[in-house]
Scaffold this motif. Structure first.
Motif, PDB file in Angstrom:
ATOM      1  N   ARG A 136      16.533 -53.623  -4.220  1.00 14.72           N
ATOM      2  CA  ARG A 136      15.387 -52.731  -4.189  1.00 14.72           C
ATOM      3  C   ARG A 136      14.847 -52.538  -2.766  1.00 14.72           C
ATOM      4  O   ARG A 136      13.722 -52.094  -2.575  1.00 14.72           O
ATOM      5  CB  ARG A 136      14.285 -53.251  -5.118  1.00 14.72           C
ATOM      6  CG  ARG A 136      14.656 -53.079  -6.582  1.00 14.72           C
ATOM      7  CD  ARG A 136      13.632 -53.619  -7.547  1.00 14.72           C
ATOM      8  NE  ARG A 136      13.971 -53.130  -8.896  1.00 14.72           N
ATOM      9  CZ  ARG A 136      13.453 -52.052  -9.459  1.00 14.72           C
ATOM     10  NH1 ARG A 136      12.553 -51.345  -8.810  1.00 14.72           N
ATOM     11  NH2 ARG A 136      13.826 -51.672 -10.668  1.00 14.72           N
ATOM     12  N   VAL A 137      15.665 -52.871  -1.788  1.00 15.84           N
ATOM     13  CA  VAL A 137      15.306 -52.705  -0.378  1.00 15.84           C
ATOM     14  C   VAL A 137      16.411 -51.933   0.317  1.00 15.84           C
ATOM     15  O   VAL A 137      17.595 -52.236   0.137  1.00 15.84           O
ATOM     16  CB  VAL A 137      15.106 -54.066   0.315  1.00 15.84           C
ATOM     17  CG1 VAL A 137      14.806 -53.868   1.800  1.00 15.84           C
ATOM     18  CG2 VAL A 137      13.986 -54.860  -0.358  1.00 15.84           C
ATOM     19  N   ALA A 138      16.029 -50.924   1.105  1.00 10.35           N
ATOM     20  CA  ALA A 138      17.003 -50.156   1.890  1.00 10.35           C
ATOM     21  C   ALA A 138      16.428 -49.884   3.264  1.00 10.35           C
ATOM     22  O   ALA A 138      15.207 -49.727   3.420  1.00 10.35           O
ATOM     23  CB  ALA A 138      17.363 -48.852   1.184  1.00 10.35           C
ATOM     24  N   THR A 139      17.298 -49.825   4.272  1.00 15.34           N
ATOM     25  CA  THR A 139      16.845 -49.620   5.656  1.00 15.34           C
ATOM     26  C   THR A 139      17.472 -48.383   6.279  1.00 15.34           C
ATOM     27  O   THR A 139      17.696 -48.339   7.493  1.00 15.34           O
ATOM     28  CB  THR A 139      17.167 -50.862   6.500  1.00 15.34           C
ATOM     29  OG1 THR A 139      18.578 -51.133   6.413  1.00 15.34           O
ATOM     30  CG2 THR A 139      16.395 -52.072   6.026  1.00 15.34           C
ATOM     31  N   ASP A 140      17.759 -47.380   5.455  1.00 11.73           N
ATOM     32  CA  ASP A 140      18.339 -46.135   5.974  1.00 11.73           C
ATOM     33  C   ASP A 140      17.527 -44.922   5.514  1.00 11.73           C
ATOM     34  O   ASP A 140      18.071 -43.841   5.339  1.00 11.73           O
ATOM     35  CB  ASP A 140      19.791 -45.998   5.530  1.00 11.73           C
ATOM     36  CG  ASP A 140      19.953 -46.051   4.011  1.00 11.73           C
ATOM     37  OD1 ASP A 140      18.946 -46.291   3.310  1.00 11.73           O
ATOM     38  OD2 ASP A 140      21.077 -45.842   3.527  1.00 11.73           O
ATOM     39  N   PHE A 141      16.232 -45.112   5.356  1.00 16.14           N
ATOM     40  CA  PHE A 141      15.392 -44.051   4.814  1.00 16.14           C
ATOM     41  C   PHE A 141      15.106 -42.977   5.866  1.00 16.14           C
ATOM     42  O   PHE A 141      14.740 -43.276   7.001  1.00 16.14           O
ATOM     43  CB  PHE A 141      14.063 -44.621   4.313  1.00 16.14           C
ATOM     44  CG  PHE A 141      13.139 -43.587   3.731  1.00 16.14           C
ATOM     45  CD1 PHE A 141      13.356 -43.068   2.465  1.00 16.14           C
ATOM     46  CD2 PHE A 141      12.037 -43.132   4.447  1.00 16.14           C
ATOM     47  CE1 PHE A 141      12.509 -42.118   1.922  1.00 16.14           C
ATOM     48  CE2 PHE A 141      11.173 -42.184   3.914  1.00 16.14           C
ATOM     49  CZ  PHE A 141      11.413 -41.675   2.641  1.00 16.14           C
ATOM     50  N   VAL A 142      15.288 -41.725   5.484  1.00 11.91           N
ATOM     51  CA  VAL A 142      14.924 -40.576   6.310  1.00 11.91           C
ATOM     52  C   VAL A 142      14.177 -39.579   5.435  1.00 11.91           C
ATOM     53  O   VAL A 142      14.412 -39.499   4.229  1.00 11.91           O
ATOM     54  CB  VAL A 142      16.153 -39.894   6.952  1.00 11.91           C
ATOM     55  CG1 VAL A 142      16.821 -40.811   7.963  1.00 11.91           C
ATOM     56  CG2 VAL A 142      17.140 -39.455   5.884  1.00 11.91           C
ATOM     57  N   ALA A 143      13.274 -38.847   6.039  1.00 15.76           N
ATOM     58  CA  ALA A 143      12.519 -37.845   5.287  1.00 15.76           C
ATOM     59  C   ALA A 143      11.957 -36.821   6.251  1.00 15.76           C
ATOM     60  O   ALA A 143      11.531 -37.161   7.370  1.00 15.76           O
ATOM     61  CB  ALA A 143      11.387 -38.491   4.490  1.00 15.76           C
ATOM     62  N   GLU A 144      11.980 -35.581   5.845  1.00 14.70           N
ATOM     63  CA  GLU A 144      11.311 -34.524   6.592  1.00 14.70           C
ATOM     64  C   GLU A 144       9.891 -34.415   6.071  1.00 14.70           C
ATOM     65  O   GLU A 144       9.666 -34.318   4.867  1.00 14.70           O
ATOM     66  CB  GLU A 144      12.037 -33.190   6.411  1.00 14.70           C
ATOM     67  CG  GLU A 144      13.414 -33.144   7.051  1.00 14.70           C
ATOM     68  CD  GLU A 144      14.050 -31.762   6.931  1.00 14.70           C
ATOM     69  OE1 GLU A 144      13.316 -30.815   6.609  1.00 14.70           O
ATOM     70  OE2 GLU A 144      15.256 -31.659   7.148  1.00 14.70           O
TER      71      GLU A 144
END
Length: 343
Positions: A136-144
């Motif tokens: 439930r953890v990720a370190t590749d988050f991107v968002a506009e």
């Protein structure tokens, strides 16, 4: 294009190069409006939980997707594990979970979240002895996070009285700023859009003392502000279950150029989209909805409940492709053949 989250199906024809003029391909593409509120909390910079008993989870106020049926209020019986919090930052301080309990997911742009000895990141399927569920953890988050823009029309008023709007009617208003204090109360009736024109660095909305803005049952408030927003006192009283009945759009164009402070011990139902604002929530009550900001800080023991129904809210947002398929049979193409007659 349809409003809200209603998908639109279109047919596209592509004619092959001249050497194969007899072959035409047809695609069916399904589009759906994107939502600014697909996660519980999203920040461009950091999200910081400073309370000792702060918690995050989710529920769905509209589980059948039918606005004609009664919405479902949050309770332990409908609690879900989709309370996602996310930061696009790669800094080590991007996600300071500290002692908070996240019943959902945590995403960052590169760094691992910092979790205290009493904090947790868990879900319904997480084993009982696991404090931080790595799935439930990720370190590749991107968002506009595109800028929000206020409408440029509306009836100008120099000040507001005790009531704004008319029940059963959509109205749009403009004023420089609103300051409520003492025992003042502003009641919202009908579908009200309010544009506060106060400039960056000045106060657009201030609610202090025992003052309150009350959104009546069946009413809604859509608020646009470039200047600072401070909601204390009795805050925003929303007589409706769904947070989308109070939409706060921060229109400041400078990262960190707007302060939005929300304090109180009652329940706040709202969706806040202010990608350049510093949002601070201070209190011991329930916060229901979604928050998008430059940075977010939670102080006190507030319980944050993400409304999953907001993930399908998409008025005036761009369309995105949800699925597509090639219509490779005559039967499949026949439904759209009339659209291309004469091409």
């Amino acid at each position: 294009p349809p409003s809200g989250g209603t998908p639109k199906v279109i047919a596209l024809a592509s004619v092959n190069p001249p050497q194969r003029p007899s072959l035409t391909r047809m695609l069916e593409v399904t589009l759906r409006r994107r939502s600014y509120f697909v996660n519980g909390m999203v920040a461009r910079d950091a999200i910081t939980f400073n309370g000792t008993n702060t918690s995050v989870d989710s529920w769905n106020s509209d589980p059948d997707g039918d606005p004609a049926t009664a919405p479902v209020d949050y309770s332990a019986a409908v609690r879900r594990d989709q309370g996602t919090v996310a930061s696009t930052s790669v800094a080590n301080t991007a996600m300071l979970v500290n002692q908070a309990d996240i019943w959902g997911y945590v995403y960052t742009g590169g760094a691992s979240p910092q979790v205290g000895v009493n904090g947790s990141i868990r879900g319904a399927s997480t084993p009982a002895d696991v404090q931080i569920d790595s799935s439930r953890v990720a370190t590749d988050f991107v968002a506009e996070l595109p800028l929000a823009q206020a409408p440029d029309d509306g009836t100008f008023i120099t000040s507001v009285g005790s009531v704004l709007g008319t029940a059963g009617t959509a109205t749009r208003w403009r004023t420089q700023s609103i300051a409520l204090n003492g025992n003042q109360k502003l009641t919202i009736q009908g579908d009200v859009t309010l544009v506060l024109t106060a400039a960056s660095g000045t106060s657009a909305l201030s609610v202090t003392g025992n003052a309150q803005i009350l959104i009546a049952a069946g009413a809604s408030l859509t608020l646009y502000a470039e200047g600072d927003v401070k909601i204390a006192g009795n805050g925003i009283g929303n007589a409706n279950i769904q947070p989308l009945t109070f939409l706060l759009w921060g229109t400041n164009t400078k990262p960190g150029g707007q302060d939005i402070q929300i304090a109180g011990n009652g329940a706040l139902r709202a969706a806040v989209y202010a990608p350049n604002a510093s949002v601070k929530i201070n209190g011991n009550g329930d916060v229901m909805g979604s928050i998008v900001a430059n940075d977010i800080t939670l102080v006190g023991n507030a319980a944050f409940h993400y409304d999953e129904a907001l993930a399908t809210y998409g008025n005036n947002t761009p369309f995105g492709i949800t699925k597509w398929r090639e219509l490779d049979t005559a039967e499949g193409r026949s439904a759209y053949a009339h659209l291309f007659s004469g091409w």
